[in-house]
Motif scaffolding. Sequence first.
Motif, PDB file in Angstrom:
ATOM      1  N   UNK A  93     -61.308   8.583 -13.607  1.00  0.00           N
ATOM      2  CA  UNK A  93     -59.850   8.083 -13.020  1.00  0.00           C
ATOM      3  C   UNK A  93     -59.856   7.383 -11.922  1.00  0.00           C
ATOM      4  N   UNK A  94     -60.423   8.162 -10.436  1.00  0.00           N
ATOM      5  CA  UNK A  94     -60.289   7.168  -8.863  1.00  0.00           C
ATOM      6  C   UNK A  94     -60.709   5.815  -9.650  1.00  0.00           C
ATOM      7  N   UNK A  95     -61.883   4.936 -10.513  1.00  0.00           N
ATOM      8  CA  UNK A  95     -61.666   3.720 -10.278  1.00  0.00           C
ATOM      9  C   UNK A  95     -60.849   3.084 -11.510  1.00  0.00           C
TER      10      UNK A  95
ATOM     11  N   UNK B  83     -55.669  -0.408 -11.962  1.00  0.00           N
ATOM     12  CA  UNK B  83     -54.361  -0.405 -11.718  1.00  0.00           C
ATOM     13  C   UNK B  83     -53.233  -0.065 -10.614  1.00  0.00           C
ATOM     14  N   UNK B  84     -54.239  -0.187  -9.184  1.00  0.00           N
ATOM     15  CA  UNK B  84     -53.917  -0.388  -8.065  1.00  0.00           C
ATOM     16  C   UNK B  84     -52.284   0.629  -7.240  1.00  0.00           C
ATOM     17  N   UNK B  85     -53.013   2.294  -8.073  1.00  0.00           N
ATOM     18  CA  UNK B  85     -52.012   3.012  -7.594  1.00  0.00           C
ATOM     19  C   UNK B  85     -52.973   3.182  -6.070  1.00  0.00           C
ATOM     20  N   UNK B  86     -51.412   4.110  -5.215  1.00  0.00           N
ATOM     21  CA  UNK B  86     -51.912   4.582  -3.519  1.00  0.00           C
ATOM     22  C   UNK B  86     -52.409   5.532  -4.021  1.00  0.00           C
ATOM     23  N   UNK B  87     -52.807   6.250  -3.173  1.00  0.00           N
ATOM     24  CA  UNK B  87     -53.637   7.547  -2.933  1.00  0.00           C
ATOM     25  C   UNK B  87     -53.007   8.423  -3.158  1.00  0.00           C
ATOM     26  N   UNK B  88     -51.678   8.677  -2.999  1.00  0.00           N
ATOM     27  CA  UNK B  88     -50.822  10.309  -3.260  1.00  0.00           C
ATOM     28  C   UNK B  88     -50.449  10.724  -4.452  1.00  0.00           C
ATOM     29  N   UNK B  89     -50.443   8.759  -5.476  1.00  0.00           N
ATOM     30  CA  UNK B  89     -50.595   8.837  -6.868  1.00  0.00           C
ATOM     31  C   UNK B  89     -51.646   8.980  -8.318  1.00  0.00           C
ATOM     32  N   UNK B  90     -52.596   8.199  -6.737  1.00  0.00           N
ATOM     33  CA  UNK B  90     -53.963   9.137  -7.596  1.00  0.00           C
ATOM     34  C   UNK B  90     -54.592  10.633  -7.599  1.00  0.00           C
ATOM     35  N   UNK B  91     -54.029  10.982  -6.296  1.00  0.00           N
ATOM     36  CA  UNK B  91     -53.873  12.335  -6.006  1.00  0.00           C
ATOM     37  C   UNK B  91     -53.121  13.735  -7.277  1.00  0.00           C
TER      38      UNK B  91
ATOM     39  N   UNK C  98     -49.674   2.990 -16.344  1.00  0.00           N
ATOM     40  CA  UNK C  98     -49.768   3.601 -16.004  1.00  0.00           C
ATOM     41  C   UNK C  98     -49.569   4.584 -15.132  1.00  0.00           C
ATOM     42  N   UNK C  99     -49.112   4.399 -14.335  1.00  0.00           N
ATOM     43  CA  UNK C  99     -49.265   6.171 -13.200  1.00  0.00           C
ATOM     44  C   UNK C  99     -48.776   7.922 -14.369  1.00  0.00           C
ATOM     45  N   UNK C 100     -47.094   7.069 -15.373  1.00  0.00           N
ATOM     46  CA  UNK C 100     -47.171   8.174 -15.876  1.00  0.00           C
ATOM     47  C   UNK C 100     -47.786   8.529 -17.512  1.00  0.00           C
TER      48      UNK C 100
END
Length: 401
Positions: A37-39, A44-52, A101-103
């Motif tokens: 998931x972190x990879x 996808x270029x997610x910022x740290x807050x969205x990864x968390x 994406x994120x959602x």
Amino acid sequence: MSSTVPAGAPLRPLQRALVYASAFFGITTESLIGMLLPLWALDRGLPPAQLGIAVALASLSPLLLAVPAGALCDRYGDRRIMIWAGLGAGVTAALYPLAGGFLTACGLQLLGGLARSMSWLSAQSYAIRATPTGERNSFMGRFSFAGSIGMLLAPLAAGALVSWQGLGAGFLLMAVWGGLLTLVALPLPDIREHERVGTLWQVSSGAYRQALPLLWQAPLLIVMLLTLLRLSSAAVNASFYPVHLDQIGFSAARIGFMFACINGAVSVGSLLAAQLIRRSSMTAVLFGSIVLATLSISAVPFVTAPIAVGLLSALHGLGLGLSLPTLLMAIGRQTAPSQRGLVIGLRTLFNRLGYFAVPVLLGGLVHALGLKGAFLATGALLLAGLGGTYAYLRRSRLTYD
């Protein structure tokens, strides 16, 4: 149709092997998602807050539903829950490469997190229920060892596949690995203490009413607090540990190797736990192993050399490996057979509380303090919690030996 046997009845050698295999397949998808998931987020270029947030959401549904899931194991049998959870873990893993994406990833994390959690919950509950009392220490050590071998091999294979064929191949491996739990569970006998009654809604809605009073038992409460602190430490390597490795130039294959260092040491720790308990005490192993796991993972951002990262990763894994079978032994000593699914559900709730809180905390701290400051602050908080738990144990004059 599977046979039904009473709890603690001797299992045939093939059945024992299948119980160990349930650990091999049941826990490994958690290790794989912690790497993949972190990879995926970096890709996808997610910022740290969205990864968390994405990492944490995998723990939200298990956090809310772990205790009812444990009650369902008591009501319907661990084997049946394993079958459906394995299918769920496999199907959701196969969908991650399609997430744009994120959602979408958040939705998959909610569903997949529940399936992966129930896979491991039901495997643990089955193993504890199947073990005769006199064999519990050695049996749970081998069970934990089998799980850690799975966590050793899977990241190595996933890292090689991702380097060769891309992230989609890694998620496909995760789907197959999770789904194999279903095939392992099918030949196992059902294990029941006595016939349970109640509808799905009655069992689920009454689970917290039955489980929460158990926390008034101080020895069990301390086990749950130690579970929370142990998995909070592990949540660090399942969220921002791969981010640090990527930032210092590690390839996907090398990141997979570092996860293998963690999980290889988990295997060693699982086998050593029973011997260390005999030579010292269960209390010393419980607290010492979690201190080791926390200190070592907190130090990782301060090194960049592969040998140093590998050594700290292995020490972290050793601490996790020593603590898992020891916690399961403590649960076996503190609970009645008919409550073990419920108590494993409680343990999963505390696990997921750590997995939910730490990635969100780390995401905010990384933004404010950078990786080094975030890892240090998180480690200090966990060690403070461990110190408070030990003080409570001493003040209550409790022991697990």
